[in-house]
Design a protein around this motif. Structure first.
Motif, PDB file in Angstrom:
ATOM      1  N   LEU A 174      -1.466  11.784   0.470  1.00  0.00           N
ATOM      2  CA  LEU A 174      -0.537  10.681   0.209  1.00  0.00           C
ATOM      3  C   LEU A 174       0.738  10.841   1.036  1.00  0.00           C
ATOM      4  CD1 LEU A 174      -0.976  10.428  -3.661  1.00  0.00           C
ATOM      5  CD2 LEU A 174      -1.612   8.667  -1.999  1.00  0.00           C
ATOM      6  N   GLY A 175       1.232  12.070   1.102  1.00  0.00           N
ATOM      7  CA  GLY A 175       2.431  12.327   1.901  1.00  0.00           C
ATOM      8  C   GLY A 175       2.213  11.994   3.354  1.00  0.00           C
ATOM      9  N   GLN A 176       1.043  12.366   3.897  1.00  0.00           N
ATOM     10  CA  GLN A 176       0.750  12.081   5.297  1.00  0.00           C
ATOM     11  C   GLN A 176       0.629  10.585   5.541  1.00  0.00           C
ATOM     12  OE1 GLN A 176       0.678  14.591   7.679  1.00  0.00           O
ATOM     13  NE2 GLN A 176       0.846  12.775   8.979  1.00  0.00           N
ATOM     14  N   THR A 177       0.030   9.875   4.574  1.00  0.00           N
ATOM     15  CA  THR A 177      -0.090   8.415   4.699  1.00  0.00           C
ATOM     16  C   THR A 177       1.284   7.759   4.783  1.00  0.00           C
ATOM     17  OG1 THR A 177      -2.182   8.387   3.476  1.00  0.00           O
ATOM     18  CG2 THR A 177      -0.950   6.318   3.578  1.00  0.00           C
ATOM     19  N   LEU A 178       2.197   8.196   3.938  1.00  0.00           N
ATOM     20  CA  LEU A 178       3.542   7.625   3.933  1.00  0.00           C
ATOM     21  C   LEU A 178       4.300   7.976   5.208  1.00  0.00           C
ATOM     22  CD1 LEU A 178       4.412   8.372   0.217  1.00  0.00           C
ATOM     23  CD2 LEU A 178       4.192   6.109   1.233  1.00  0.00           C
ATOM     24  N   GLU A 205       2.213   6.922  -6.564  1.00  0.00           N
ATOM     25  CA  GLU A 205       1.143   7.878  -6.873  1.00  0.00           C
ATOM     26  C   GLU A 205       1.551   9.295  -6.482  1.00  0.00           C
ATOM     27  OE1 GLU A 205      -3.714   8.207  -6.256  1.00  0.00           O
ATOM     28  OE2 GLU A 205      -2.560   6.699  -5.181  1.00  0.00           O
ATOM     29  N   LEU A 206       2.240   9.415  -5.342  1.00  0.00           N
ATOM     30  CA  LEU A 206       2.707  10.737  -4.904  1.00  0.00           C
ATOM     31  C   LEU A 206       3.664  11.338  -5.923  1.00  0.00           C
ATOM     32  CD1 LEU A 206       3.039  12.983  -2.771  1.00  0.00           C
ATOM     33  CD2 LEU A 206       4.837  11.589  -1.723  1.00  0.00           C
ATOM     34  N   LEU A 207       4.594  10.537  -6.422  1.00  0.00           N
ATOM     35  CA  LEU A 207       5.546  11.035  -7.421  1.00  0.00           C
ATOM     36  C   LEU A 207       4.831  11.478  -8.697  1.00  0.00           C
ATOM     37  CD1 LEU A 207       8.485   8.456  -7.096  1.00  0.00           C
ATOM     38  CD2 LEU A 207       8.332  10.771  -6.151  1.00  0.00           C
ATOM     39  N   GLN A 208       3.787  10.751  -9.080  1.00  0.00           N
ATOM     40  CA  GLN A 208       3.027  11.125 -10.279  1.00  0.00           C
ATOM     41  C   GLN A 208       2.334  12.476 -10.094  1.00  0.00           C
ATOM     42  OE1 GLN A 208       0.501   7.690 -10.696  1.00  0.00           O
ATOM     43  NE2 GLN A 208       2.001   6.544 -11.880  1.00  0.00           N
ATOM     44  N   TYR A 209       1.715  12.660  -8.939  1.00  0.00           N
ATOM     45  CA  TYR A 209       1.047  13.938  -8.666  1.00  0.00           C
ATOM     46  C   TYR A 209       2.057  15.081  -8.569  1.00  0.00           C
ATOM     47  CZ  TYR A 209      -3.667  12.121  -7.904  1.00  0.00           C
ATOM     48  OH  TYR A 209      -4.912  11.570  -8.080  1.00  0.00           O
ATOM     49  N   ILE A 242       0.834  -1.199   0.000  1.00  0.00           N
ATOM     50  CA  ILE A 242       0.000   0.000   0.000  1.00  0.00           C
ATOM     51  C   ILE A 242       0.866   1.246   0.000  1.00  0.00           C
ATOM     52  CG2 ILE A 242      -1.654   1.348   1.367  1.00  0.00           C
ATOM     53  CD1 ILE A 242      -2.847  -1.324   2.299  1.00  0.00           C
ATOM     54  N   LEU A 243       1.894   1.244   0.868  1.00  0.00           N
ATOM     55  CA  LEU A 243       2.770   2.410   0.964  1.00  0.00           C
ATOM     56  C   LEU A 243       3.576   2.611  -0.322  1.00  0.00           C
ATOM     57  CD1 LEU A 243       4.034   2.050   4.644  1.00  0.00           C
ATOM     58  CD2 LEU A 243       2.316   3.636   3.755  1.00  0.00           C
ATOM     59  N   TRP A 244       3.987   1.513  -0.935  1.00  0.00           N
ATOM     60  CA  TRP A 244       4.722   1.633  -2.195  1.00  0.00           C
ATOM     61  C   TRP A 244       3.824   2.239  -3.278  1.00  0.00           C
ATOM     62  CZ3 TRP A 244       9.336   1.975  -4.055  1.00  0.00           C
ATOM     63  CH2 TRP A 244       9.571   1.774  -5.409  1.00  0.00           C
ATOM     64  N   ASP A 297      10.546   8.881   5.554  1.00  0.00           N
ATOM     65  CA  ASP A 297      10.082  10.129   6.175  1.00  0.00           C
ATOM     66  C   ASP A 297      10.882  11.341   5.706  1.00  0.00           C
ATOM     67  OD1 ASP A 297       8.739   8.164   7.466  1.00  0.00           O
ATOM     68  OD2 ASP A 297       8.975   8.974   9.467  1.00  0.00           O
ATOM     69  N   ASP A 298      12.195  11.249   5.782  1.00  0.00           N
ATOM     70  CA  ASP A 298      13.048  12.400   5.464  1.00  0.00           C
ATOM     71  C   ASP A 298      12.914  12.806   4.002  1.00  0.00           C
ATOM     72  OD1 ASP A 298      13.909  12.375   8.058  1.00  0.00           O
ATOM     73  OD2 ASP A 298      15.716  11.215   7.650  1.00  0.00           O
ATOM     74  N   ILE A 299      12.952  11.823   3.105  1.00  0.00           N
ATOM     75  CA  ILE A 299      12.860  12.117   1.673  1.00  0.00           C
ATOM     76  C   ILE A 299      11.512  12.746   1.331  1.00  0.00           C
ATOM     77  CG2 ILE A 299      12.824  11.089  -0.640  1.00  0.00           C
ATOM     78  CD1 ILE A 299      14.773   9.000   0.356  1.00  0.00           C
TER      79      ILE A 299
END
Length: 260
Positions: A175-179, A119-123, A112-114, A186-188
């Motif tokens: 998405l960022g908060q989910t990760l 998806e985050l990178l796409q947005y 799920i996190l992957w 976290d840092d990246i």
């Protein structure tokens, strides 16, 4: 007779644990899709509940054997030895089931996190492209010719980019908060989000300020253009009136003071 029944119950319990071990622990868990993994997690959860429900039966067996041992020490001692084996096997089965369930849940969470990361990178790519476009439009408004059409076109072009919906930015935030909640990268992720948000705020404020300045410039130019048009019409009327005076050979001293 009671000892025989208890011995039979212990044997049945041991047989059930052997079957549970074969069914839940010796199965080769290989998954080709997230759906298969999710189904396996649900299966292991049901297995864990099934195994834990047997705890009541194990406790009843334990109590009955202890009671029998107080009444018939010889029979109770033999059953107590078998009971200890069953208790150890049952505890081992519970631990292994819990471990397997935890492993599958962790694997599903990882998937799920992957997916969230991809998806985050796409947005982020989509919104970065929009920010690049916005920055380009803002820069194009820097050296405009002093013409009404040019300023109006630049304003409309900038406003069309600013009408960009906020849905993508909402997705990025969620998405960022989910990760981050999942403790992954976290840092990246924090660094990427901070850089994106900082650029977004800076360009948005700059674009809105430029939009306001263009609106004011356009309003001033329209007012000036209107004044010039009124003046031109007034001069045209005066020119026609004076021309008619000349045509009619009217002496200026015969006219009112305004005409003179």
């Amino acid at each position: 007779e009671k000892a025989v029944n208890l011995k039979k119950d212990l044997a049945e319990m041991q047989e059930w644990m052997t079957q549970a071990e074969e069914e839940y622990l010796e199965k080769d868990f290989e998954y080709k899709s997230p759906e298969e993994l999710e189904n396996a997690v649900e299966e292991m959860k049901r297995a864990k509940e099934d195994v834990l429900q047997k705890e009541v039966r194990v406790k009843i067996l334990k109590d009955n054997i202890k009671m029998l041992a107080t009444k018939v020490p010889s029979s109770g001692q033999d059953l107590a030895t078998e009971l200890n084996v069953v208790l150890e096997n049952y505890q081992l089965l519970c631990n292994r089931i819990r471990g397997k369930c935890h492993t599958l849940e962790a694997r599903m969470l990882g998937n799920i996190l992957w997916s969230c990361w991809i998806e985050l990178l796409q947005y982020l790519d989509l919104e970065t492209a929009w920010l690049n476009n916005l920055e380009e439009r803002v820069q194009m408004t820097g050296n405009l010719p002093d013409k009404l059409d040019a300023v109006n076109d630049a304003l409309e072009s900038l406003e069309s980019v600013l009408r960009h919906p906020a849905d993508n930015r909402t997705q990025i935030r969620e998405l960022g908060q989910t990760l981050i909640d999942g403790g992954i990268l976290d840092d990246i992720i924090s660094e990427k989000l901070e850089a994106f948000n900082a650029r977004y705020e800076e360009l948005s404020h700059l674009a809105v300020s430029r939009q306001i300045a263009l609106e004011q410039q356009l309003q001033t130019m329209r007012e000036t253009d209107h004044m010039l048009q009124v003046l031109q019409e007034s001069l045209g009327d005066l020119d026609r009136q004076l021309t008619s005076y000349l045509t009619d050979r009217i002496d200026a001293f015969q006219m009112p003071q305004e005409a003179q």
